[in-house]
Structure formats: C-alpha cells, structure tokens
Design a protein around this motif. Structure first.
Motif, PDB file in Angstrom:
ATOM      1  N   ILE A 224       0.797  -1.083  -0.008  1.00  0.00           N
ATOM      2  CA  ILE A 224       0.172  -0.088   0.063  1.00  0.00           C
ATOM      3  C   ILE A 224       0.825   1.284   0.030  1.00  0.00           C
ATOM      4  O   ILE A 224       0.582   2.220  -0.728  1.00  0.00           O
ATOM      5  CB  ILE A 224      -0.881   0.036   1.113  1.00  0.00           C
ATOM      6  N   CYS A 225       1.897   1.206   0.862  1.00  0.00           N
ATOM      7  CA  CYS A 225       2.851   2.352   1.157  1.00  0.00           C
ATOM      8  C   CYS A 225       3.443   2.702  -0.431  1.00  0.00           C
ATOM      9  O   CYS A 225       3.461   3.652  -0.949  1.00  0.00           O
ATOM     10  CB  CYS A 225       3.860   2.133   2.066  1.00  0.00           C
ATOM     11  N   ARG A 226       3.926   1.588  -1.040  1.00  0.00           N
ATOM     12  CA  ARG A 226       4.687   1.703  -2.414  1.00  0.00           C
ATOM     13  C   ARG A 226       3.812   2.313  -3.304  1.00  0.00           C
ATOM     14  O   ARG A 226       4.119   3.181  -4.064  1.00  0.00           O
ATOM     15  CB  ARG A 226       5.402   0.569  -2.533  1.00  0.00           C
ATOM     16  N   GLU A 227       2.562   1.676  -3.335  1.00  0.00           N
ATOM     17  CA  GLU A 227       1.586   2.061  -4.342  1.00  0.00           C
ATOM     18  C   GLU A 227       1.109   3.458  -4.327  1.00  0.00           C
ATOM     19  O   GLU A 227       0.550   4.154  -5.180  1.00  0.00           O
ATOM     20  CB  GLU A 227       0.437   1.062  -4.581  1.00  0.00           C
ATOM     21  N   ARG A 228       0.782   3.960  -3.170  1.00  0.00           N
ATOM     22  CA  ARG A 228       0.138   5.043  -2.776  1.00  0.00           C
ATOM     23  C   ARG A 228       1.069   6.304  -2.513  1.00  0.00           C
ATOM     24  O   ARG A 228       0.957   7.375  -1.998  1.00  0.00           O
ATOM     25  CB  ARG A 228      -0.742   4.945  -1.528  1.00  0.00           C
ATOM     26  N   GLY A 229       2.482   5.939  -2.829  1.00  0.00           N
ATOM     27  CA  GLY A 229       3.484   7.002  -2.623  1.00  0.00           C
ATOM     28  C   GLY A 229       3.746   7.353  -1.155  1.00  0.00           C
ATOM     29  O   GLY A 229       4.373   8.589  -0.883  1.00  0.00           O
ATOM     30  N   ILE A 230       3.302   6.523  -0.170  1.00  0.00           N
ATOM     31  CA  ILE A 230       3.807   6.810   1.246  1.00  0.00           C
ATOM     32  C   ILE A 230       5.263   6.454   1.473  1.00  0.00           C
ATOM     33  O   ILE A 230       5.540   5.277   1.184  1.00  0.00           O
ATOM     34  CB  ILE A 230       2.891   6.022   2.137  1.00  0.00           C
ATOM     35  N   PRO A 231       6.029   7.536   1.810  1.00  0.00           N
ATOM     36  CA  PRO A 231       7.507   7.001   2.114  1.00  0.00           C
ATOM     37  C   PRO A 231       7.799   5.816   3.227  1.00  0.00           C
ATOM     38  O   PRO A 231       7.089   5.663   4.231  1.00  0.00           O
ATOM     39  CB  PRO A 231       8.029   8.291   2.758  1.00  0.00           C
TER      40      PRO A 231
END
Length: 305
Positions: A224-231
C-alpha cells in the motif's frame, strides 16, 4: 447439499470433520511436547479469503524448511480451507492450517520417523483488542527482556515459540497496558504477540527488517505504501529512535491495522490514532475489495442465501 452448518467453528483432523471442542492431538505429539509445529492463519472477509496465496506460500515454505510433509498439494490445501469455511457458513472467519511433527515411534527419537499431521479449522473472525482498540488505539510497553534471536529460532517460519511473547504480554497486563513490543538482542525493535510493528516519523513509515515474521498484513501495508507514494523504510529501528516516533501501529491478520496511542508512559499523537496510521488503516480495508487479493468462497446454497 444438505449439511448442518457449524457457525461456531469446525476442524478437520486426521481426515475427519469435528467440532472445535472435539478436535484434539495426542499428548505425545511433538507439536505439543516440543512446540515442533508450524502454522498459518488467513482471514475471510465478506465471503472471500484475503491474500490466500500469500498465506499458502508462507505455510508451505515453513513446512519445507522444517522438513514436514502435509500430504496435500497446494491446490488441495486451498480446497480444504475453503471447505472449512463452507461448513461454518461464516462470511467473516479466521482460518488456520497447522502441521505438527506428529507422534514419535515407540523407543525412537528419530524425527524422520514421525508421521506429520495436518490440521485445519475455521472459527468466527477475531479482533485483537476488540472494537475499542480499533477505534481508540492500544497501549503498549517495551519489556526489559529480549525476543528469541533469529539465529536460534527463525521467526520467518511461523511457530509456537511464544514464551518470550507471552512473558511480555503478562508484563504488559501488570503495568496496565494492552500489549508488549519486544526488542531484539541487538536493541532494535522486533515484534509482539501475534503482530508486526510500524513506526511513523513525520510522513515516513518504518518497519523492522530483521528478527520478525514476514507478516502477510505487513506485506499488504508495504504494498500500500509503495503504491500510494507513502514514504517507506524497511530497516533497523533502535530503541531510542522508536521511542521518539510520532505514531506507532501494529499489523495482524486478526485485526488489521491497530494504532498504538501510548508507549510505556508516553502518549503518542494526543492519545488518538495519528493521520498516517488512519490513512494506512483505511487503505488496508479498502484493499479488501481489490480482486487481486481475493479468493471468493463457494458456499453451499443454504449458506449463501
């Protein structure tokens, strides 16, 4: 098919279907006497398994490392788990697959001679901490003793070596907290009783890279972080850095994303779930509508109505 459903739970043991109260293993099974066992747990949400393939892969990897034979193919195991759910009729369930070493032959300690035993069961979905923990968050402590080092017991093989985790849980109760987060022998954060740990610094999400189970919910958060641009950072979290985190949250198949609002005596984010934690939690549950991660259960007609 006419079948009386068991909404309280059902188990498959030695090729027979039993209620959870009837299911049992021998007191001489090494899974009981030596914790020589591996297991995995997948949840069903609104009638579909979430990330079933990930759980099957991890379980079969674990049995392979421990040189256990479940006696079924991956496809047969998936069908067995689906059958567990069908027989309960549950739309939200907690489904386990367990392999024990089995009972040794009389007079022998040769593990290779044990007949490994596969057990599967389903029961109603379990929330860690209940509704209150989901809405308001949890309190946690960092106990003074350390997690079993990965050089001794590989935490990526899901296991029942929980005495350090149980000890942490008991200390948490004694100190008025909900749960415990253990440090490794190197002083870095590892995990807790049945969950992975994430810390948030500003907008950056950090999770330990060593000494932890590679949780399926953890992997969902990473995706989720990688797909949504969350560092995102996967690496060591020393104790001092961890104690300075802006937010902390836990991840588990049983409960999803759990905010930690107090660590020892320190209140995090004014005692409420922080914005990054809340966003990740919302995205995690939204992911349960993503066909990429779902394996629908084909229920009996009576249960589907």
């Amino acid at each position: 098919m006419t079948l009386k459903l068991a909404p309280g739970g059902v188990a498959w043991v030695d090729g027979e279907w039993k209620t959870l109260d009837e299911a049992s293993i021998s007191i001489l099974d090494l899974g009981f006497t030596r914790s020589d066992v591996t297991y995995d747990v997948v949840h069903v949400w609104d009638g579909a398994f979430f990330r079933l393939g990930h759980h099957l892969d991890r379980f079969l990897r674990s049995t392979s490392i421990l040189k256990m034979d479940i006696g079924k193919t991956r496809e047969e195991l998936a069908e067995l788990l689906a059958e567990c759910v069908r027989r309960t009729g549950l739309r939200r369930a907690y489904v386990a697959m367990v392999c024990t070493r089995g009972r040794p032959q009389a007079g022998s300690r040769d593990l290779r001679l044990c007949h490994n035993r596969l057990i599967a069961y389903a029961l109603p979905f379990i929330w860690i901490g209940g509704d209150k923990a989901q809405k308001e968050g949890m309190s946690a402590i960092v106990p003074p003793f350390r997690r079993i080092p990965p050089e001794s017991v590989d935490p990526t093989v899901k296991n029942y070596h929980w005495l350090d985790l149980e000890r942490g849980q008991l200390e948490a109760y004694e100190r008025g907290a909900d749960t415990a987060i253990l440090l490794g022998t190197d002083g870095n954060v590892t995990e807790g009783p049945g969950f992975n740990v994430f810390a948030v610094f500003g907008d950056r999400v950090v999770t330990p890279d060593r000494g932890v189970l590679e949780g399926i919910t953890r992997s969902a958060v990473i995706d989720i972080c990688r797909e949504r641009g969350i560092p995102l950072e996967i690496g060591p979290i020393p104790e001092a850095r961890f104690r300075g985190a802006d937010e902390i949250f836990l991840s588990s198949t049983a409960g999803g994303i759990l905010p930690v609002v107090r660590l020892d005596d320190r209140i995090l984010f004014n005692g409420v779930p922080g914005p990054v934690t809340s966003r990740v939690r919302d995205l995690y549950w939204q992911r349960h509508a993503d066909p990429r991660d779902l394996t629908p259960v084909e229920y009996f007609a009576e249960a589907a109505e």
